[in-house]
Design a protein around this motif. Structure first.
Motif: not given
Length: 544
Positions: A51-52, A55-56, A288
């Motif tokens: 997910t975003r 990734d952050l 991921s």
């Protein structure tokens, strides 16, 4: 910072020079706090793999590596090792398990997951009961002896026989599908025991009936499956178990009663009903990354040997079905705390003034919550290429709410990493305690275990149960573990976080600097099965 006495240091003179606290860098509670506060912020939406938000988090860890001057250790000279993850979902609610002509729906008295490889299945076959379904002759287990299971389902009791060492038992239980495959079975049926249901109720299990399942995808494009010959499987409860044992040589009640006895080994027999599992599955792929950096070793003879300090970066994301305003699983303790510890150790390594002799690989891995997938991928496809991993220290959910006076290193009794942990902790007047919850088989349940399976001595370090520890750990597990309340409102003791990082620094330094790489003890079950050809350390004398 506390210093040990001269006498204590003399007693430790056989350890690596880096273990002197006089050369230990400063560890900052504020840095530990800053990492946790960022990683557990709502902005990261629970850091679910793929997910975003995850990734952050990965970008944050990579930026910290870069600011420290570490070297990228991912693919193509970057910080990331992308892990291709396959998500499998049940296509609809029409799947079922049919036993002797009676159909049971998923989530009621049967449970089954989507297939990782087949889009549609209808698999019917006879069934053979195989006790606990385990094969370990050295522990008196050969549950398939005299049974013909080729082309059939095997039905086995959940869990393992009482009286086995817990970590060994947990490993064997995780291998049941492989044992079944090795004997020619095509499917598995798990029969719930009272002990298993006491540990994890059927109602809690059934809540995951519609859950997706995940695996990693190999470079050849195939989804990884531990036992590909096992085409289908299900778990049974209540009426479904009774249906399976209808007309059996022994009643279900008597088998379950025997299974509860210490040392019991229920014998197998053929069952009368056939079983048919029907399901449809859909699949999707998401990438991921594991986030990897290396501090190169200074010794030309040892620099291609790697000490891995790792923790999982992911957590459970967002659940919009939850009641109440808070729907984010922030994972502050699980495992922002572990990643923060790893980053603080990296800071110390860089600023210690003395480079380690072996290289240190710092690994923030993905998809632990989905089945230790990022760690498994890294252990099978290690980076940097050409190096050899010689030891792993895993940091997963240290409970940092109190000034701990002991640590637990799950797996310490299996290799020479145990004495290293004990010496390092002792320099901070912290003791090494034995596993306080052996019945839970913790050694096999976190990321380091994927390296154990590749033959690498490993430990999993957490804060201990001495003094205020048991209450703090019990409180966290009961009230916050895998709940949305594992957030920044938990009363962290940031000084304890810095102390935990200092101990892990000392552990990693000794592993990196000692002349001999960690070794399995000669009598270690895990060393025997996963590292048969590796040199071993003499077995420790048993305490009377």
């Amino acid at each position: 910072m506390r210093f040990v006495t001269g006498a204590a240091l003399a007693a430790l003179s056989f350890a690596a020079p880096a273990l002197s606290q006089n050369s230990t860098p400063v560890f900052s509670p504020d840095r530990v706090r800053a990492h946790v506060e960022f990683l557990a912020d709502d902005l990261l939406e629970g850091r679910n793999a793929g997910t975003r938000g995850y990734d952050l988090a990965a970008k944050y860890v990579a930026s910290q590596y870069q600011s420290l001057g570490l070297k990228p250790a991912g693919a193509d000279g970057g910080w990331y090792q992308q892990v291709p993850l396959q998500k499998s979902s049940l296509a609809d609610t029409n799947g079922s398990v049919t036993i002797g002509g009676k159909s049971f729906r998923n989530g009621v008295d049967v449970l089954f997951s989507p297939s990782a490889r087949e889009a549609a299945q209808s698999l019917e076959a006879p069934v053979v009961f195989v006790g606990f379904g385990l094969v370990a002759p050295e522990h008196g287990l050969d549950d398939y002896k005299g049974l013909n299971v080729k082309g059939k389902y095997v039905a086995f009791l959940s869990g393992f026989p009482k009286g086995l060492p817990s970590d060994i038992a947990a490993h064997l239980a995780s291998e049941k599908a492989k044992f079944a495959q090795a004997h020619g079975a095509i499917g598995t049926i798990s029969v719930m025991t009272p002990t298993s249901l006491k540990a994890f109720s059927w109602e809690r299990r059934a809540a995951y009936a519609d859950a997706d399942s995940y695996t990693w995808v190999a470079p050849d494009g195939k989804a990884h499956v531990e036992a590909p010959g096992i085409q289908a499987g299900a778990a049974l409860h209540g009426p479904a178990m009774e249906a399976l044992f209808a007309g059996a040589p022994r009643s279900l009640k008597s088998v379950l009663a025997e299974a509860e006895k210490n040392g019991a080994r229920p014998k197998g027999f053929a069952l009368k009903p056939t079983v048919k599992i029907e399901r449809r599955s859909v699949k999707s792929i998401v990438n991921s990354p594991n986030v990897l950096a290396v501090l190169p070793g200074s010794d030309p003879a040892l620099k291609d040997e790697y000490v891995v300090l790792m923790g999982h970066l992911d957590h459970d994301g967002v659940d919009e079905t939850l009641a109440g305003a808070d729907k984010i699983y922030n994972g502050a303790m699980d495992n922002a705390a572990g990643i923060s510890t790893m980053l603080e150790v990296a800071h110390a390594m860089v600023n210690s003034g003395t480079k380690p002799k072996r290289s240190i690989l710092f690994a923030a891995v993905t998809a632990e919550e989905d089945g230790l997938l990022g760690a498994d991928y890294l252990a099978r496809y290690p980076l940097p290429k050409g190096g050899k991993v010689v030891g792993v220290v895993n940091l997963d959910m240290p409970v940092l709410t109190y000034d701990f006076t002991d640590v637990i290193a799950f797996g310490a009794e299996h290799s020479t990493l145990g004495p290293i942990v004990e010496r390092a902790a002792g320099l901070d007047r912290v003791t090494l305690s034995p596993d306080p919850i052996p019945e839970q088989g913790v050694f096999t349940r976190s990321d380091h275990y994927m390296f154990v399976r590749q033959g690498v001595p490993s430990v999993f370090l957490v804060t201990g149960y001495a003094g205020a520890g048991k209450k703090a750990n019990d409180d966290f597990e009961a009230n916050h573990y895998h709940q949305v309340s594992d957030d920044l409102k938990v009363p962290f003791d940031w000084k304890a976080g810095a102390k935990f990082a200092r101990i892990n620094y000392l552990i990693a330094r000794e592993i990196a600097d000692t002349p001999e790489a960690p070794r399995w003890y000669a009598d270690s079950f895990f060393g025997k099965i996963f590292a048969k050809d590796q040199p071993k350390a003499p077995a420790l004398a048993k305490k009377k």
